[in-house]
Write a protein that holds these residues in place. Structure first.
Motif, PDB file in Angstrom:
ATOM      1  N   LEU A   1       0.833  -1.208   0.000  1.00  0.00           N
ATOM      2  CA  LEU A   1       0.000   0.000   0.000  1.00  0.00           C
ATOM      3  C   LEU A   1       0.865   1.254   0.000  1.00  0.00           C
ATOM      4  CD1 LEU A   1      -2.772  -1.003   2.576  1.00  0.00           C
ATOM      5  CD2 LEU A   1      -2.931  -1.011   0.084  1.00  0.00           C
ATOM      6  N   GLU A   2       1.959   1.213   0.748  1.00  0.00           N
ATOM      7  CA  GLU A   2       2.814   2.400   0.877  1.00  0.00           C
ATOM      8  C   GLU A   2       3.645   2.689  -0.360  1.00  0.00           C
ATOM      9  OE1 GLU A   2       2.627  -0.225   2.939  1.00  0.00           O
ATOM     10  OE2 GLU A   2       4.612  -0.806   3.694  1.00  0.00           O
ATOM     11  N   ASP A   3       3.547   1.823  -1.368  1.00  0.00           N
ATOM     12  CA  ASP A   3       4.219   2.116  -2.637  1.00  0.00           C
ATOM     13  C   ASP A   3       3.403   3.077  -3.496  1.00  0.00           C
ATOM     14  OD1 ASP A   3       5.303  -1.330  -2.870  1.00  0.00           O
ATOM     15  OD2 ASP A   3       6.403   0.417  -2.119  1.00  0.00           O
ATOM     16  N   SER A   4       2.186   3.373  -3.087  1.00  0.00           N
ATOM     17  CA  SER A   4       1.357   4.321  -3.839  1.00  0.00           C
ATOM     18  C   SER A   4       2.036   5.683  -3.855  1.00  0.00           C
ATOM     19  CB  SER A   4      -0.018   4.446  -3.199  1.00  0.00           C
ATOM     20  OG  SER A   4      -0.728   3.230  -3.290  1.00  0.00           O
ATOM     21  N   ALA A   5       2.302   6.188  -5.043  1.00  0.00           N
ATOM     22  CA  ALA A   5       3.035   7.449  -5.197  1.00  0.00           C
ATOM     23  C   ALA A   5       3.119   7.781  -6.677  1.00  0.00           C
ATOM     24  CB  ALA A   5       4.458   7.320  -4.622  1.00  0.00           C
ATOM     25  N   MET A   6       3.652   8.971  -6.959  1.00  0.00           N
ATOM     26  CA  MET A   6       4.054   9.314  -8.321  1.00  0.00           C
ATOM     27  C   MET A   6       5.497   8.859  -8.486  1.00  0.00           C
ATOM     28  SD  MET A   6       1.901  10.880 -10.374  1.00  0.00           S
ATOM     29  CE  MET A   6       2.839  11.927 -11.477  1.00  0.00           C
ATOM     30  N   TYR A   7       5.777   8.191  -9.569  1.00  0.00           N
ATOM     31  CA  TYR A   7       7.129   7.749  -9.860  1.00  0.00           C
ATOM     32  C   TYR A   7       7.635   8.516 -11.074  1.00  0.00           C
ATOM     33  CZ  TYR A   7       6.605   4.065  -6.446  1.00  0.00           C
ATOM     34  OH  TYR A   7       6.429   3.381  -5.261  1.00  0.00           O
ATOM     35  N   PHE A   8       8.746   9.208 -10.860  1.00  0.00           N
ATOM     36  CA  PHE A   8       9.323  10.013 -11.925  1.00  0.00           C
ATOM     37  C   PHE A   8      10.623   9.392 -12.413  1.00  0.00           C
ATOM     38  CE2 PHE A   8       6.494  13.531 -11.818  1.00  0.00           C
ATOM     39  CZ  PHE A   8       6.166  13.767 -10.493  1.00  0.00           C
ATOM     40  N   CYS A   9      10.734   9.320 -13.716  1.00  0.00           N
ATOM     41  CA  CYS A   9      11.979   8.940 -14.353  1.00  0.00           C
ATOM     42  C   CYS A   9      12.696  10.222 -14.763  1.00  0.00           C
ATOM     43  CB  CYS A   9      11.660   8.092 -15.577  1.00  0.00           C
ATOM     44  SG  CYS A   9      13.064   7.685 -16.624  1.00  0.00           S
ATOM     45  N   ALA A  10      14.009  10.204 -14.731  1.00  0.00           N
ATOM     46  CA  ALA A  10      14.796  11.357 -15.175  1.00  0.00           C
ATOM     47  C   ALA A  10      16.040  10.857 -15.895  1.00  0.00           C
ATOM     48  CB  ALA A  10      15.183  12.247 -13.996  1.00  0.00           C
ATOM     49  N   SER A  11      16.598  11.710 -16.714  1.00  0.00           N
ATOM     50  CA  SER A  11      17.855  11.358 -17.373  1.00  0.00           C
ATOM     51  C   SER A  11      18.738  12.594 -17.462  1.00  0.00           C
ATOM     52  CB  SER A  11      17.607  10.773 -18.770  1.00  0.00           C
ATOM     53  OG  SER A  11      17.108  11.743 -19.674  1.00  0.00           O
ATOM     54  N   SER A  12      20.031  12.352 -17.578  1.00  0.00           N
ATOM     55  CA  SER A  12      20.975  13.460 -17.721  1.00  0.00           C
ATOM     56  C   SER A  12      22.127  13.033 -18.617  1.00  0.00           C
ATOM     57  CB  SER A  12      21.501  13.926 -16.358  1.00  0.00           C
ATOM     58  OG  SER A  12      22.279  12.916 -15.738  1.00  0.00           O
ATOM     59  N   LEU A  13      22.762  14.035 -19.167  1.00  0.00           N
ATOM     60  CA  LEU A  13      23.881  13.777 -20.069  1.00  0.00           C
ATOM     61  C   LEU A  13      25.128  13.339 -19.293  1.00  0.00           C
ATOM     62  CD1 LEU A  13      24.463  13.938 -23.076  1.00  0.00           C
ATOM     63  CD2 LEU A  13      25.132  16.322 -22.778  1.00  0.00           C
ATOM     64  N   ALA A  14      25.329  13.970 -18.153  1.00  0.00           N
ATOM     65  CA  ALA A  14      26.477  13.657 -17.311  1.00  0.00           C
ATOM     66  C   ALA A  14      26.002  13.505 -15.874  1.00  0.00           C
ATOM     67  CB  ALA A  14      27.528  14.763 -17.425  1.00  0.00           C
ATOM     68  N   ALA A  15      26.909  13.054 -15.014  1.00  0.00           N
ATOM     69  CA  ALA A  15      26.524  12.737 -13.639  1.00  0.00           C
ATOM     70  C   ALA A  15      26.052  13.970 -12.877  1.00  0.00           C
ATOM     71  CB  ALA A  15      27.684  12.068 -12.922  1.00  0.00           C
TER      72      ALA A  15
ATOM     73  N   GLY B   1       5.804  11.488 -15.119  1.00  0.00           N
ATOM     74  CA  GLY B   1       5.459  10.660 -13.975  1.00  0.00           C
ATOM     75  C   GLY B   1       4.419   9.605 -14.276  1.00  0.00           C
ATOM     76  N   THR B   2       4.447   8.543 -13.463  1.00  0.00           N
ATOM     77  CA  THR B   2       3.393   7.525 -13.453  1.00  0.00           C
ATOM     78  C   THR B   2       2.809   7.511 -12.059  1.00  0.00           C
ATOM     79  OG1 THR B   2       4.386   6.075 -15.119  1.00  0.00           O
ATOM     80  CG2 THR B   2       2.889   5.047 -13.533  1.00  0.00           C
ATOM     81  N   ARG B   3       1.497   7.663 -12.008  1.00  0.00           N
ATOM     82  CA  ARG B   3       0.837   7.592 -10.702  1.00  0.00           C
ATOM     83  C   ARG B   3       0.509   6.134 -10.418  1.00  0.00           C
ATOM     84  NH1 ARG B   3      -1.123  10.809  -7.181  1.00  0.00           N
ATOM     85  NH2 ARG B   3      -1.006  12.638  -8.528  1.00  0.00           N
ATOM     86  N   LEU B   4       1.112   5.574  -9.376  1.00  0.00           N
ATOM     87  CA  LEU B   4       0.849   4.196  -8.982  1.00  0.00           C
ATOM     88  C   LEU B   4      -0.087   4.193  -7.784  1.00  0.00           C
ATOM     89  CD1 LEU B   4       1.426   1.138  -9.189  1.00  0.00           C
ATOM     90  CD2 LEU B   4       3.318   1.499  -7.600  1.00  0.00           C
TER      91      LEU B   4
ATOM     92  N   GLN C   1       7.405  22.692 -10.087  1.00  0.00           N
ATOM     93  CA  GLN C   1       6.492  21.580 -10.329  1.00  0.00           C
ATOM     94  C   GLN C   1       5.062  22.077 -10.333  1.00  0.00           C
ATOM     95  OE1 GLN C   1       6.402  18.322  -7.471  1.00  0.00           O
ATOM     96  NE2 GLN C   1       5.918  16.849  -9.092  1.00  0.00           N
ATOM     97  N   GLU C   2       4.447  21.984 -11.484  1.00  0.00           N
ATOM     98  CA  GLU C   2       3.038  22.321 -11.610  1.00  0.00           C
ATOM     99  C   GLU C   2       2.200  21.082 -11.296  1.00  0.00           C
ATOM    100  OE1 GLU C   2       2.565  25.561 -14.967  1.00  0.00           O
ATOM    101  OE2 GLU C   2       3.963  24.013 -15.611  1.00  0.00           O
ATOM    102  N   SER C   3       0.973  21.317 -10.956  1.00  0.00           N
ATOM    103  CA  SER C   3       0.099  20.235 -10.531  1.00  0.00           C
ATOM    104  C   SER C   3       0.013  19.144 -11.588  1.00  0.00           C
ATOM    105  CB  SER C   3      -1.297  20.798 -10.240  1.00  0.00           C
ATOM    106  OG  SER C   3      -2.169  19.771  -9.813  1.00  0.00           O
ATOM    107  N   GLY C   4       0.294  17.906 -11.182  1.00  0.00           N
ATOM    108  CA  GLY C   4       0.183  16.773 -12.082  1.00  0.00           C
ATOM    109  C   GLY C   4       1.332  16.598 -13.043  1.00  0.00           C
ATOM    110  N   LYS C   5       2.394  17.356 -12.852  1.00  0.00           N
ATOM    111  CA  LYS C   5       3.532  17.266 -13.768  1.00  0.00           C
ATOM    112  C   LYS C   5       4.809  16.944 -13.016  1.00  0.00           C
ATOM    113  CE  LYS C   5       1.663  20.527 -17.148  1.00  0.00           C
ATOM    114  NZ  LYS C   5       1.921  21.780 -17.916  1.00  0.00           N
ATOM    115  N   GLY C   6       5.829  16.563 -13.754  1.00  0.00           N
ATOM    116  CA  GLY C   6       7.118  16.309 -13.162  1.00  0.00           C
ATOM    117  C   GLY C   6       7.879  17.597 -12.908  1.00  0.00           C
TER     118      GLY C   6
END
Lengths: 113, 114
Positions: free
Chosen positions: A84-98, A107-110, B38-43
């Motif tokens: 249940l506590e895994d419910s959250a928005m999960y965001f992926c991100a990427s970058s060119l360098a560290a 985001g994905t809302r789980l 961060q706007e509502s519903g966005k990353g």
């Protein structure tokens, strides 16, 4: 303008089920990340990935979590047995360098029932 | 442990006024800081960044100030517009973790009043 994309936008699952969240990072980026944001709280780092392996992970990223880059474009987060506590928005991100700007996906809302 | 925090959880400003959002960080070894919107519903969306060898950096209508002595970061938005209404997060990228993750603050909600 290139952007990070994520699917699905919303995932509903039963407790104990496995979920896979998918991300397509920006094509020439080398570093990939997953973050989560519980409703109303701050963004929390989960894991970073570089050169086909995890380079850093937080205490949140326990054995229930795994990441994979199955091909040249996708980056996935798997939760083996959702709680249940895994419910959250999960965001992926990427970058060119560290130590560089990270571009976030929408985001994905789980929701775990 | 390391943490990044904010002095003001909410900020309301009149349209056209300048906004100042503050952030305190605790890791003196951090060398790279970013402000995200961060706007509502966005990353989170990148606004501006600054490295620890700088005190000030300006963008379009935004300025970030870094005071390493007191470990304080601020974001200034000039002529605030309704589209600036959002939650603003500061984030630090510490050197001791190879710079591969960011520690986010709790966020400040900016409301722009007409």
């Amino acid at each position: 303008e290139p952007e990070v994309t994520q699917t699905p936008s919303h995932q509903v699952t039963q407790m104990g089920q496995e979920v896979i969240l998918r991300c397509v990072p920006i094509s020439n980026h080398l570093y990939f990340y997953w973050y989560r944001q519980i409703l109303g709280q701050k963004v929390e780092f989960l894991v970073s990935f570089y050169n086909n392996e995890i380079s850093e992970k937080s205490e949140i990223f326990d054995d229930q979590f795994s990441v994979e880059r199955p091909d040249g474009s996708n980056f996935t987060l798997k939760i083996r047995s959702t709680k249940l506590e895994d419910s959250a928005m999960y965001f992926c991100a990427s970058s060119l360098a560290a130590s560089n700007e990270q571009f976030f996906g929408p985001g994905t809302r789980l929701t775990v029932l | 442990g390391e943490s990044v925090g904010l002095h003001l959880p909410t900020l309301s400003v009149q349209e056209g006024d300048n906004s100042i959002i503050n952030c305190a960080y605790s890791n003196s070894a951090s060398d790279y800081f970013i402000w995200y919107k961060q706007e509502s519903g966005k990353g989170p969306q990148f606004i501006i960044d600054i490295r620890s060898n700088m005190d000030k950096r300006q963008g379009q209508r935004v300025t970030v100030l870094l005071n390493k002595t007191v470990k304080h970061l601020s974001l200034q938005i000039a002529a605030t517009q309704p589209g600036d209404s959002a939650v603003y997060f500061c984030a630090e990228n510490g050197v001791d973790n190879y710079g591969q993750n960011f520690v986010f603050g709790p966020g400040t909600r900016l409301s722009v009043l007409p």
